[in-house]
Motif scaffolding. Structure first.
Motif, PDB file in Angstrom:
ATOM      1  N   ILE A  59       0.843  -1.212   0.000  1.00  0.00           N
ATOM      2  CA  ILE A  59       0.000   0.000   0.000  1.00  0.00           C
ATOM      3  C   ILE A  59       0.868   1.249   0.000  1.00  0.00           C
ATOM      4  N   VAL A  60       1.902   1.256   0.810  1.00  0.00           N
ATOM      5  CA  VAL A  60       2.797   2.416   0.881  1.00  0.00           C
ATOM      6  C   VAL A  60       3.526   2.597  -0.447  1.00  0.00           C
ATOM      7  N   VAL A  61       4.005   1.497  -1.043  1.00  0.00           N
ATOM      8  CA  VAL A  61       4.701   1.598  -2.324  1.00  0.00           C
ATOM      9  C   VAL A  61       3.766   2.139  -3.397  1.00  0.00           C
ATOM     10  N   ALA A  62       2.546   1.637  -3.449  1.00  0.00           N
ATOM     11  CA  ALA A  62       1.581   2.129  -4.440  1.00  0.00           C
ATOM     12  C   ALA A  62       1.308   3.617  -4.232  1.00  0.00           C
ATOM     13  N   THR A  63       1.158   4.031  -2.991  1.00  0.00           N
ATOM     14  CA  THR A  63       0.901   5.442  -2.695  1.00  0.00           C
ATOM     15  C   THR A  63       2.095   6.306  -3.076  1.00  0.00           C
ATOM     16  N   VAL A  64       3.289   5.880  -2.707  1.00  0.00           N
ATOM     17  CA  VAL A  64       4.490   6.668  -3.009  1.00  0.00           C
ATOM     18  C   VAL A  64       4.708   6.779  -4.513  1.00  0.00           C
ATOM     19  N   THR A  65       4.579   5.678  -5.242  1.00  0.00           N
ATOM     20  CA  THR A  65       4.802   5.744  -6.684  1.00  0.00           C
ATOM     21  C   THR A  65       3.733   6.577  -7.382  1.00  0.00           C
ATOM     22  N   THR A  66       2.498   6.495  -6.916  1.00  0.00           N
ATOM     23  CA  THR A  66       1.443   7.321  -7.501  1.00  0.00           C
ATOM     24  C   THR A  66       1.699   8.792  -7.232  1.00  0.00           C
ATOM     25  N   LEU A  67       2.062   9.124  -6.007  1.00  0.00           N
ATOM     26  CA  LEU A  67       2.347  10.527  -5.683  1.00  0.00           C
ATOM     27  C   LEU A  67       3.573  11.036  -6.442  1.00  0.00           C
ATOM     28  N   ARG A  68       4.548  10.171  -6.665  1.00  0.00           N
ATOM     29  CA  ARG A  68       5.719  10.569  -7.455  1.00  0.00           C
ATOM     30  C   ARG A  68       5.305  10.932  -8.881  1.00  0.00           C
ATOM     31  N   LYS A  69       4.396  10.154  -9.440  1.00  0.00           N
ATOM     32  CA  LYS A  69       3.928  10.442 -10.797  1.00  0.00           C
ATOM     33  C   LYS A  69       3.113  11.728 -10.836  1.00  0.00           C
ATOM     34  N   VAL A  70       2.283  11.951  -9.828  1.00  0.00           N
ATOM     35  CA  VAL A  70       1.497  13.190  -9.760  1.00  0.00           C
ATOM     36  C   VAL A  70       2.438  14.387  -9.658  1.00  0.00           C
ATOM     37  N   LEU A  71       3.440  14.293  -8.790  1.00  0.00           N
ATOM     38  CA  LEU A  71       4.404  15.387  -8.650  1.00  0.00           C
ATOM     39  C   LEU A  71       5.198  15.604  -9.929  1.00  0.00           C
ATOM     40  N   SER A  72       5.500  14.535 -10.637  1.00  0.00           N
ATOM     41  CA  SER A  72       6.207  14.650 -11.903  1.00  0.00           C
ATOM     42  C   SER A  72       5.378  15.434 -12.924  1.00  0.00           C
ATOM     43  N   VAL A  73       4.080  15.154 -12.974  1.00  0.00           N
ATOM     44  CA  VAL A  73       3.194  15.891 -13.883  1.00  0.00           C
ATOM     45  C   VAL A  73       3.124  17.356 -13.471  1.00  0.00           C
ATOM     46  N   LEU A  74       2.971  17.614 -12.175  1.00  0.00           N
ATOM     47  CA  LEU A  74       2.888  18.998 -11.696  1.00  0.00           C
ATOM     48  C   LEU A  74       4.173  19.768 -11.993  1.00  0.00           C
ATOM     49  N   LEU A  75       5.325  19.131 -11.781  1.00  0.00           N
ATOM     50  CA  LEU A  75       6.594  19.784 -12.096  1.00  0.00           C
ATOM     51  C   LEU A  75       6.734  20.031 -13.595  1.00  0.00           C
ATOM     52  N   SER A  76       6.266  19.103 -14.402  1.00  0.00           N
ATOM     53  CA  SER A  76       6.317  19.273 -15.848  1.00  0.00           C
ATOM     54  C   SER A  76       5.467  20.464 -16.284  1.00  0.00           C
ATOM     55  N   VAL A  77       4.296  20.584 -15.690  1.00  0.00           N
ATOM     56  CA  VAL A  77       3.417  21.718 -16.008  1.00  0.00           C
ATOM     57  C   VAL A  77       4.072  23.022 -15.574  1.00  0.00           C
ATOM     58  N   ALA A  78       4.637  23.036 -14.378  1.00  0.00           N
ATOM     59  CA  ALA A  78       5.225  24.268 -13.844  1.00  0.00           C
ATOM     60  C   ALA A  78       6.516  24.640 -14.577  1.00  0.00           C
ATOM     61  N   TYR A  79       7.383  23.676 -14.810  1.00  0.00           N
ATOM     62  CA  TYR A  79       8.705  23.977 -15.371  1.00  0.00           C
ATOM     63  C   TYR A  79       8.666  24.190 -16.885  1.00  0.00           C
ATOM     64  N   PHE A  80       7.972  23.283 -17.594  1.00  0.00           N
ATOM     65  CA  PHE A  80       7.971  23.348 -19.053  1.00  0.00           C
ATOM     66  C   PHE A  80       6.768  24.099 -19.608  1.00  0.00           C
ATOM     67  N   GLY A  81       5.805  24.439 -18.753  1.00  0.00           N
ATOM     68  CA  GLY A  81       4.636  25.182 -19.206  1.00  0.00           C
ATOM     69  C   GLY A  81       3.692  24.377 -20.076  1.00  0.00           C
TER      70      GLY A  81
END
Length: 114
Positions: A59-81
């Motif tokens: 459960i923790v691994v699934a949560t961490v990997t999902t949140l990592r992907k969400v943060l990756s998308v958010l950083l992509s939106v913020a950094y690359f526009g």
């Protein structure tokens, strides 16, 4: 990690792309360094996930990997526009909410089983 490299090389050889890839790396030697760094970081990331799985559970691994992907998308939106539509923001919010609620439910179940 070596299995992925082996299967990628086999697929490239079967598709006739291995020679072109080797020629590209020969023409651009810096690519070899970048590929090596990518593979090292991938291997280290895999080791971290395995350790997290061993110490914390699925459960923790699934949560961490999902949140990592969400943060990756958010950083992509913020950094690359990158443009994100309303439906995509809603889907991102649902993924984040699912990960948060799933973690909370798992915590409640763990406390209840003790």
């Amino acid at each position: 990690a070596w299995q992925a490299l082996l299967s990628a090389c086999a697929c490239a050889a079967a598709g006739g792309e291995l020679g072109a890839a080797a020629a590209f790396v020969s023409a651009h030697p810096r690519v070899a360094r970048d590929l090596a760094l990518f593979n090292v970081s991938k291997a280290l990331g895999t080791l971290c996930v395995y350790r997290l799985l061993r110490e914390s559970g699925t459960i923790v691994v699934a949560t961490v990997t999902t949140l990592r992907k969400v943060l990756s998308v958010l950083l992509s939106v913020a950094y690359f526009g990158h443009a994100v539509g309303a439906a995509q923001w809603a889907a991102l919010a649902l993924v984040f909410l699912h990960a948060y609620v799933g973690g909370a439910i798992a915590a409640v179940l763990r406390v209840g089983s003790d």
